[in-house]
Design an enzyme around this catalytic site. Structure first.
Site, short mmCIF file in Angstrom:
data_model
loop_
_atom_site.label_atom_id
_atom_site.label_comp_id
_atom_site.label_asym_id
_atom_site.label_seq_id
_atom_site.Cartn_x
_atom_site.Cartn_y
_atom_site.Cartn_z
N LYS A 30 0.86 -1.19 0.00
CA LYS A 30 0.00 0.00 0.00
C LYS A 30 0.88 1.23 0.00
O LYS A 30 2.03 1.17 0.46
CB LYS A 30 -0.86 0.01 1.27
CG LYS A 30 -2.10 0.87 1.17
CD LYS A 30 -3.23 0.09 0.55
CE LYS A 30 -4.45 0.94 0.31
NZ LYS A 30 -5.60 0.11 -0.05
N ASP A 52 -7.11 4.47 -4.25
CA ASP A 52 -7.75 4.33 -2.95
C ASP A 52 -8.37 5.72 -2.69
O ASP A 52 -8.57 6.47 -3.65
CB ASP A 52 -6.71 3.92 -1.88
CG ASP A 52 -7.35 3.38 -0.59
OD1 ASP A 52 -7.66 2.19 -0.53
OD2 ASP A 52 -7.56 4.16 0.36
N1 GLU Z 1 -7.43 0.29 -2.62
C1 GLU Z 1 -8.20 -0.88 -2.92
C2 GLU Z 1 -8.24 -1.80 -1.71
O1 GLU Z 1 -8.26 -1.33 -0.60
C3 GLU Z 1 -7.79 -1.55 -4.22
C4 GLU Z 1 -6.37 -1.97 -4.34
C5 GLU Z 1 -6.01 -2.47 -5.74
O2 GLU Z 1 -6.86 -2.54 -6.60
O3 GLU Z 1 -4.83 -2.77 -5.91
O4 GLU Z 1 -8.31 -3.00 -1.81
#
Ligand code: GLU
Length: 450
Positions: free
Chosen positions: A130, A170
């Site tokens: 992340k 996100d």
């Molecule tokens: N931010 C999204 C999550 O919390 C998607 C992450 C992604 O698609 O890589 O899962």
């Protein structure tokens, strides 16, 4: 934190707290997983061999960098950029980027940690990571957003790649930001490497349904949960928190399945619309004009209430879908929901319910799903985007949505079966954490101590 950790696991949890001082969101995310590992501590010690738990709680790599950029007035602004590359036992690091003033290392680590188990649960070959920045996109001009994204990518590009780390969006990072990020990556590397980011626009390598996937997936998952009680969304009153990407498409799918979403929110308050939220209006306000929700009440007419302070969770409903942000639904809100007869809570956001709220829902015996199971549709569809990019293909909306629905059904089955296997029927938290953990742990054992 409420319930007690198993004595065999307590030293691991103490160590996480000691070596990550002050990172309360990260502690909370680890606590939730460690609590769920209780059955393993007793019956399946092989899942703790070779210090797997210790290693799983330590990111493989943490990158923090300076992001300088110029405002329209010519002032130099400095933000902090993060990418926490948590775990690659199952595939390249995969997880979104969050741009929000609240972002710090604790927030990114909690999100990265959750992502490891969520991605494992999807059954797709993706590890967890992340990133993001404490940059606040609110009130910035289009040019400022572009300059910020370009500066952010000028550092990030060296750490990512189709086989290394694949960021997505996100909170605060949507199609617009991903476009500027991808453009800068393409320019620096002189390669059209579609698979380096997901959530791309449809004309430049994106996948159908990725925009809708987190919200739709949450509702598909909730539909499966209702199915275990012989029920459906038909005729249900639903409250959805937030009004961003996850909330909007959760509302859309609830309406398609016959439920009525009567309230949603943003950081300035909430609206109650007994007729059901008008999605065209909401999309125009939030996706096109990027304006405040108070405008919804002004434009929709007198039957709609906008409440500037107070709790959205006081609005009586049968189904609650928290789709805004972490720790938005606390013990007092859980009590209010239960007093008003809530039957199901499924998380569209990451860690929106506090441990106290989860305790209350589970104690009351209602259906409750943690985000790492119920909101996994977003990242799962990102993995489908990666598949399409790798094969230089693009699938139709219908095919992709059908794949998403199958994946959510499979995640639901995995949670239910794992919870039953460990003697906790109906406990989606245990089911999700144990199933997610065991798959990663198996791969980590196979790959040796690295
Ligand atoms: N931010 C999204 C999550 O919390 C998607 C992450 C992604 O698609 O890589 O899962």
């Amino acid at each position: 934190m409420t319930a007690a950790v198993h004595p065999r696991l307590q030293p691991h949890f103490d160590a996480v707290i000691a070596r990550n001082p002050g990172e309360k969101e990260f502690h909370q995310a680890v606590y939730e997983v460690i609590l769920s590992l209780t059955p393993i501590a007793g019956k399946r010690p092989e899942y703790l061999q070779w210090s797997i738990l210790k290693r799983i709680c330590e990111p493989e790599r943490q990158i923090i960098f300076r992001v300088p950029w110029l405002t329209d007035a010519g002032e130099v602004e400095i933000n902090r950029g993060f990418r926490v590359q948590f775990n690659t036992a199952l595939g390249p690091y995969k997880g979104g980027l969050r741009f929000h003033p609240s972002v710090n290392l604790s927030i990114i680590k909690f999100l990265g940690f959750e992502q490891v188990f969520k991605n494992s649960l999807t059954g797709m070959p993706i590890g967890g990571g992340k990133g993001g920045s404490d940059f606040d996109p609110k009130g910035k001009s289009e040019q400022e957003i572009m300059r910020f994204c370009q500066s952010f990518m000028t550092e990030l590009y060296r750490h990512i790649g189709e086989y290394r780390d694949v960021p997505a969006g996100d909170i605060g990072v949507g199609g617009r930001e991903l476009g500027y990020l991808f453009g800068q990556y393409k320019r620096i590397t002189n390669q059209y490497e579609s698979g380096v980011l997901t959530g791309k626009g449809l004309s430049w390598g994106g996948s159908q349904v990725r925009t809708e996937a987190t919200g739709y997936g949450t509702v598909f998952f909730a539909q499966e949960m209702l199915g275990t009680k012989g029920q459906s969304f038909d005729g249900k009153r639903v409250v959805v928190s937030g009004s961003g990407n996850v909330a909007i498409y959760a509302i859309e799918k609830v309406h398609q399945l016959g439920g009525t979403v009567i309230a949603c929110s943003d950081s300035n308050g909430y609206v109650v619309d007994e007729q059901g939220i008008d999605l065209d209006l909401l999309k125009d306000i939030k996706e096109v004009r990027r304006a405040r929700l108070s405008e919804y009440a002004e434009r929709r007419g007198s039957d709609v209430r906008h409440v500037a302070d107070g709790s959205l969770w006081d609005v009586p409903c049968q189904i609650a879908l928290p789709c805004a942000t972490q720790n938005e639904l606390r013990g007092s809100a859980a009590k209010a929901l239960l007093d008003n007869g809530v039957e199901l809570v499924a998380e569209g956001a990451n860690m929106p319910c506090t441990p106290k709220a989860i305790d209350l829902f589970q104690g009351a015996g209602i259906l409750y799903a943690p985000g790492k199971a119920s909101n996994a549709g977003g990242v799962a569809t990102s993995a489908l985007e990666m598949q399409q990019n790798a094969s230089r293909d693009s699938w139709s909306f219908e095919d992709t949505e059908a794949r998403l629905q199958q994946i959510m059904t499979a995640i639901h089955t995995r949670c239910v079966e794992t919870a039953e296997e460990f003697g906790e029927p109906g406990n989606y938290v245990m089911g999700a954490n144990l199933a997610g953990y065991m798959k990663v742990a198996n791969a980590m054992v196979a790959l040796g101590v690295i």
